[in-house]
Design a protein around this motif. Sequence first.
Motif, PDB file in Angstrom:
ATOM      1  N   SER B  64     -12.801 -74.179  35.843  1.00 23.91           N
ATOM      2  CA  SER B  64     -12.257 -75.255  35.015  1.00 23.91           C
ATOM      3  C   SER B  64     -12.551 -75.040  33.525  1.00 23.91           C
ATOM      4  O   SER B  64     -12.246 -75.896  32.710  1.00 23.91           O
ATOM      5  CB  SER B  64     -12.806 -76.608  35.468  1.00 23.91           C
ATOM      6  OG  SER B  64     -14.191 -76.678  35.225  1.00 23.91           O
ATOM      7  N   THR B  67     -17.476 -73.745  30.299  1.00 24.83           N
ATOM      8  CA  THR B  67     -18.693 -74.435  30.713  1.00 24.83           C
ATOM      9  C   THR B  67     -18.978 -74.199  32.189  1.00 24.83           C
ATOM     10  O   THR B  67     -20.099 -73.853  32.571  1.00 24.83           O
ATOM     11  CB  THR B  67     -18.552 -75.941  30.425  1.00 24.83           C
ATOM     12  OG1 THR B  67     -18.386 -76.114  29.020  1.00 24.83           O
ATOM     13  CG2 THR B  67     -19.773 -76.711  30.887  1.00 24.83           C
ATOM     14  N   GLU B  68     -17.960 -74.363  33.029  1.00 25.40           N
ATOM     15  CA  GLU B  68     -18.182 -74.128  34.456  1.00 25.40           C
ATOM     16  C   GLU B  68     -18.532 -72.669  34.705  1.00 25.40           C
ATOM     17  O   GLU B  68     -19.426 -72.368  35.507  1.00 25.40           O
ATOM     18  CB  GLU B  68     -16.944 -74.511  35.277  1.00 25.40           C
ATOM     19  CG  GLU B  68     -17.208 -74.380  36.777  1.00 25.40           C
ATOM     20  CD  GLU B  68     -15.945 -74.522  37.632  1.00 25.40           C
ATOM     21  OE1 GLU B  68     -15.055 -75.319  37.280  1.00 25.40           O
ATOM     22  OE2 GLU B  68     -15.858 -73.817  38.647  1.00 25.40           O
ATOM     23  N   ASN B  71     -22.162 -72.194  33.805  1.00 25.22           N
ATOM     24  CA  ASN B  71     -23.018 -72.875  34.776  1.00 25.22           C
ATOM     25  C   ASN B  71     -23.066 -72.107  36.093  1.00 25.22           C
ATOM     26  O   ASN B  71     -24.130 -71.915  36.686  1.00 25.22           O
ATOM     27  CB  ASN B  71     -22.509 -74.301  35.031  1.00 25.22           C
ATOM     28  CG  ASN B  71     -23.031 -75.318  34.025  1.00 25.22           C
ATOM     29  OD1 ASN B  71     -23.947 -76.070  34.316  1.00 25.22           O
ATOM     30  ND2 ASN B  71     -22.462 -75.350  32.825  1.00 25.22           N
ATOM     31  N   LYS B  75     -26.572 -70.536  37.331  1.00 24.28           N
ATOM     32  CA  LYS B  75     -27.173 -71.195  38.497  1.00 24.28           C
ATOM     33  C   LYS B  75     -26.911 -70.386  39.757  1.00 24.28           C
ATOM     34  O   LYS B  75     -27.765 -70.298  40.644  1.00 24.28           O
ATOM     35  CB  LYS B  75     -26.596 -72.603  38.657  1.00 24.28           C
ATOM     36  CG  LYS B  75     -27.006 -73.557  37.553  1.00 24.28           C
ATOM     37  CD  LYS B  75     -26.455 -74.960  37.828  1.00 24.28           C
ATOM     38  CE  LYS B  75     -26.320 -75.755  36.545  1.00 24.28           C
ATOM     39  NZ  LYS B  75     -25.553 -76.999  36.733  1.00 24.28           N
ATOM     40  N   HIS B  96     -24.569 -74.268  24.223  1.00 22.79           N
ATOM     41  CA  HIS B  96     -25.310 -75.231  25.041  1.00 22.79           C
ATOM     42  C   HIS B  96     -25.001 -75.112  26.535  1.00 22.79           C
ATOM     43  O   HIS B  96     -25.824 -75.485  27.371  1.00 22.79           O
ATOM     44  CB  HIS B  96     -25.047 -76.654  24.557  1.00 22.79           C
ATOM     45  CG  HIS B  96     -25.821 -76.990  23.320  1.00 22.79           C
ATOM     46  ND1 HIS B  96     -25.300 -77.729  22.286  1.00 22.79           N
ATOM     47  CD2 HIS B  96     -27.072 -76.661  22.948  1.00 22.79           C
ATOM     48  CE1 HIS B  96     -26.204 -77.837  21.336  1.00 22.79           C
ATOM     49  NE2 HIS B  96     -27.288 -77.198  21.706  1.00 22.79           N
ATOM     50  N   ALA B  97     -23.808 -74.605  26.859  1.00 23.48           N
ATOM     51  CA  ALA B  97     -23.474 -74.440  28.276  1.00 23.48           C
ATOM     52  C   ALA B  97     -24.455 -73.478  28.949  1.00 23.48           C
ATOM     53  O   ALA B  97     -24.731 -73.594  30.145  1.00 23.48           O
ATOM     54  CB  ALA B  97     -22.036 -73.949  28.440  1.00 23.48           C
ATOM     55  N   HIS B 100     -28.485 -75.403  28.034  1.00 23.04           N
ATOM     56  CA  HIS B 100     -28.812 -76.596  28.822  1.00 23.04           C
ATOM     57  C   HIS B 100     -28.887 -76.276  30.316  1.00 23.04           C
ATOM     58  O   HIS B 100     -29.637 -76.911  31.052  1.00 23.04           O
ATOM     59  CB  HIS B 100     -27.814 -77.715  28.550  1.00 23.04           C
ATOM     60  CG  HIS B 100     -27.938 -78.288  27.161  1.00 23.04           C
ATOM     61  ND1 HIS B 100     -27.050 -79.186  26.632  1.00 23.04           N
ATOM     62  CD2 HIS B 100     -28.864 -78.087  26.193  1.00 23.04           C
ATOM     63  CE1 HIS B 100     -27.409 -79.495  25.406  1.00 23.04           C
ATOM     64  NE2 HIS B 100     -28.513 -78.844  25.113  1.00 23.04           N
ATOM     65  N   THR B 101     -28.100 -75.302  30.742  1.00 21.45           N
ATOM     66  CA  THR B 101     -28.201 -74.869  32.133  1.00 21.45           C
ATOM     67  C   THR B 101     -29.574 -74.240  32.381  1.00 21.45           C
ATOM     68  O   THR B 101     -30.238 -74.549  33.379  1.00 21.45           O
ATOM     69  CB  THR B 101     -27.080 -73.851  32.453  1.00 21.45           C
ATOM     70  OG1 THR B 101     -25.820 -74.505  32.281  1.00 21.45           O
ATOM     71  CG2 THR B 101     -27.180 -73.335  33.873  1.00 21.45           C
ATOM     72  N   TRP B 104     -32.221 -76.890  32.556  1.00 25.03           N
ATOM     73  CA  TRP B 104     -32.211 -77.586  33.836  1.00 25.03           C
ATOM     74  C   TRP B 104     -32.901 -76.727  34.905  1.00 25.03           C
ATOM     75  O   TRP B 104     -33.685 -77.231  35.711  1.00 25.03           O
ATOM     76  CB  TRP B 104     -30.777 -77.923  34.249  1.00 25.03           C
ATOM     77  CG  TRP B 104     -30.695 -78.705  35.521  1.00 25.03           C
ATOM     78  CD1 TRP B 104     -30.881 -80.054  35.676  1.00 25.03           C
ATOM     79  CD2 TRP B 104     -30.418 -78.191  36.832  1.00 25.03           C
ATOM     80  NE1 TRP B 104     -30.725 -80.402  36.994  1.00 25.03           N
ATOM     81  CE2 TRP B 104     -30.450 -79.283  37.727  1.00 25.03           C
ATOM     82  CE3 TRP B 104     -30.149 -76.917  37.338  1.00 25.03           C
ATOM     83  CZ2 TRP B 104     -30.210 -79.134  39.098  1.00 25.03           C
ATOM     84  CZ3 TRP B 104     -29.921 -76.763  38.703  1.00 25.03           C
ATOM     85  CH2 TRP B 104     -29.946 -77.872  39.570  1.00 25.03           C
TER      86      TRP B 104
END
Lengths: 385, 385, 129
Positions: B64, B67-68, B71, B75, B96-97, B100-101, B104
């Motif tokens: 999408s 960012t996806e 991530n 991850k 930040h994508a 911030h990942t 987390w």
Amino acid sequence: MDNSATTPVRKEVVEEMLPYMTENFGNPSSIYEIGKISKHAIDKARKKVADALGSEENEIYFTSGGTESDNWAIKGIAFANRSKGKHIITSSIEHHAVLHTCAWLEGQGFEVTYLPVDKYGIVSPEEVKKAIRDDTILISIMLANNEIGTIQPVEEIGKIAKESRIYFHTDAVQAIGHVPIDVNKMNIDLLSLSGHKFEGPKGCGALYIQKGTKIDTFLHGGAQERKRRAGTENVPAIVGLGKAIELATAEIEESNKTLLELRGRLVKGLLKIPKAHLNGHPTKRLANNVNITFEYIEGESLLLLLNAKGIFASTGSACNSFSLEPSHVLTACGVPHEIVHGSLRLSLGRMNSEQDVDRVLEAVPEIVQKLRNMSPLTPKEYRTS
Amino acid sequence: MDNSATTPVRKEVVEEMLPYMTENFGNPSSIYEIGKISKHAIDKARKKVADALGSEENEIYFTSGGTESDNWAIKGIAFANRSKGKHIITSSIEHHAVLHTCAWLEGQGFEVTYLPVDKYGIVSPEEVKKAIRDDTILISIMLANNEIGTIQPVEEIGKIAKESRIYFHTDAVQAIGHVPIDVNKMNIDLLSLSGHKFEGPKGCGALYIQKGTKIDTFLHGGAQERKRRAGTENVPAIVGLGKAIELATAEIEESNKTLLELRGRLVKGLLKIPKAHLNGHPTKRLANNVNITFEYIEGESLLLLLNAKGIFASTGSACNSFSLEPSHVLTACGVPHEIVHGSLRLSLGRMNSEQDVDRVLEAVPEIVQKLRNMSPLTPKEYRTS
Amino acid sequence: MDYSLKVMDHFSNPRNMGSIENSDGVGEVGNAKCGDIMKIYLKVENNRIADVKFQTFGCGAAIASSSMATEMIKGKTLEEAWKLSNKAVAEALDGLPPIKMHCSMLAEEAIHEAINDYLKKRGLETWDE
Ligand SMILES: Cc1ncc(COP(=O)(O)O)c(C=O)c1O
Ligand SMILES: Cc1ncc(COP(=O)(O)O)c(C=O)c1O
Ligand code: FES
Ligand code: FES
């Protein structure tokens, strides 16, 4: 007649979307204004989704679809509440977006109870209650099933969840435009929906998250969606989703009236075929869903012959799935393995007419007979050659 | 001149997308054929992305957005290789994508090294080498930075990662259409891209995953994208992304030639303003990126005055960010706090001309002077009133 | 940023911008949140603010707040000026985006500093928040 798989984007919806893809973009010098226009367009769409669910606007987050909404809801709650517990309750007939997410979480140390369903595919609220443990953090039960259309007693389950202070998520992807929803009355904390299931665009969905819910971000990055869902906003799609849900919700009553009539006609006609059985509940089901099993035959071949006549449908047959596993939904309802193979799902849409139904009623018996004559399983009395 | 934030969808791209939104959907009776048409369209788009990256088709997965993709890459590798190790290396100037990942994941028990950069924003391959531990499972360093345009020595870093048998991910969201890419030559295992950064649609991106990479699924559900990325495919957007990357890649050389000239003119003109400094590297930077700091003034007010003249730009000022934190990129390059405030990013696009540059060169000095006259920080010699 | 027309007006054409030589009181404050700075100069006659000027290093909201706040205290008594709240400034600007409310605090605080500076210079006791 495969409207549960995906729907075409409605004309009015495309019209609303186009300016955000083309004209408004054509003039780079007005980009600053476009920024504002886009922001207002997103806010307007958010309001429409909120209105459709009876929620507040700031409880709606746009996503890339039903799958992301389900993944976010379940993983987000799981990781954020891990210190509280590691147990999740769901049902055995959920969409794979829920089931595979839960399976992955099991690999991460969570524990999942997959509740059984009765022969109609209904989850018993009593069973939910019994499954609750001290460390249960989430209950996820879908509003309406995508294969057999069964509508779950979500309000009761929501009440049980609330009493036990456990978060309640419902996958409402198939329910929008068919079942009136009020997240507060139904005690829903999280709700997933997907645009292309109600004549909105693909690649866009939403997650309702009740204010105060403790949930991790799933897509980390920029500060979009009030810092909870990162990624440049898909403005045209969001606008389209807003318009589509507005129209679909406004038309529920009228549309259900028409669909129920068509469905009745379809079911009655198809059940005239011997050894045909309706799957799912006779009345607690989506007005657009018909799921029927014809003994002795296999679904993929049924689909192909129907397609040749311009009728598109779906099946729970193992032969038609990537995994070569028969439908987990029909299996959970206790439909025997051999019979699952012969299931046919027809899902009606706004564009279907009585003539369409009659065309199906003309085509199916003939095709079923042809396949039965071919099958080694068919007893003599059901053969014509 | 804010083409790094988002680009309008290119005319040729919209034209390719429209049939998949409208006509092809208008005829429900041909839905089965549409199914095939859509599948072929997706395959064609996948081939175009693969060609742009020098990869195989079956190493491209549609998502999408950037960012996806970020991530998923991070991850997905982290969770799948947890038994091998829990250490990740990245840089302090990632989007930040990525950051911030990583943050987390730190909450999930992983450990992350955020490498410093030099004053030009460049990550040293030597530092990468030094940061590697026995339990390092992933190195994630972006190809080109979105704020200062700095291009990283990705090929060297990839080589180091390969020698140490550590997965290497690069965020190439800003690089597509500007930097020629060959994932094999550059030793890249995972690469993120996003359609709307190269005149493709919003809400659609891709992740390149080298064959044989051990990575978890991120969006669980249906069997789409060869069972690795669930969710109904966003056909029109995928088609658009394919077309856009084809065009952007074919035009890299020509486009960079034009952009370099415009950039040179812009930088030269802006640096005539006293107390103005270029951020990022003088040559190892995206051909479309200019990032300049003007002392004594604040960036948001600079943007607003530029907007009033029809010039759209971006800034690293704290005042213009949701978090009220100044740009982490400029801060990491050692730009002092007060000075970060006065940064201005102009990113050129295919549609920009020499006239546009001259319009900027006329507007900026005047506006900077106006704001300097207003600022309590400006020394007397830089005031005109 | 979604600024009101009033904000844009005061931002683009700031009133009372500049400094006052031989002012009677000066207040300079920094914004803890974003690090921006505002300076207010006062000319006081008979306990009234005869003239006021500002200098601001900050965003659109900070500059517009400076402009509006100086307009609002001009000609007022020191007591009246002291009572000017950042909320009143924001309202006079037809509102500020929530994230920008702190910028109007700069104006309120700078005025307080300037008044206390004046009082101090006069050997008077300063006022409290
Ligand atoms: C009940 C249900 N949940 C989730 C999904 C996933 O939605 P999407 O494919 O839009 O991501 C679907 C549709 O495939 C569905 O029917
Ligand atoms: C370097 C970089 N990475 C990732 C992203 C995220 O992309 P998207 O907003 O399309 O999800 C962006 C754009 O905002 C970017 O510039
Ligand atoms: S017989 Fe071919 S897949 Fe079942
Ligand atoms: S002065 Fe920094 S945000 Fe307003």
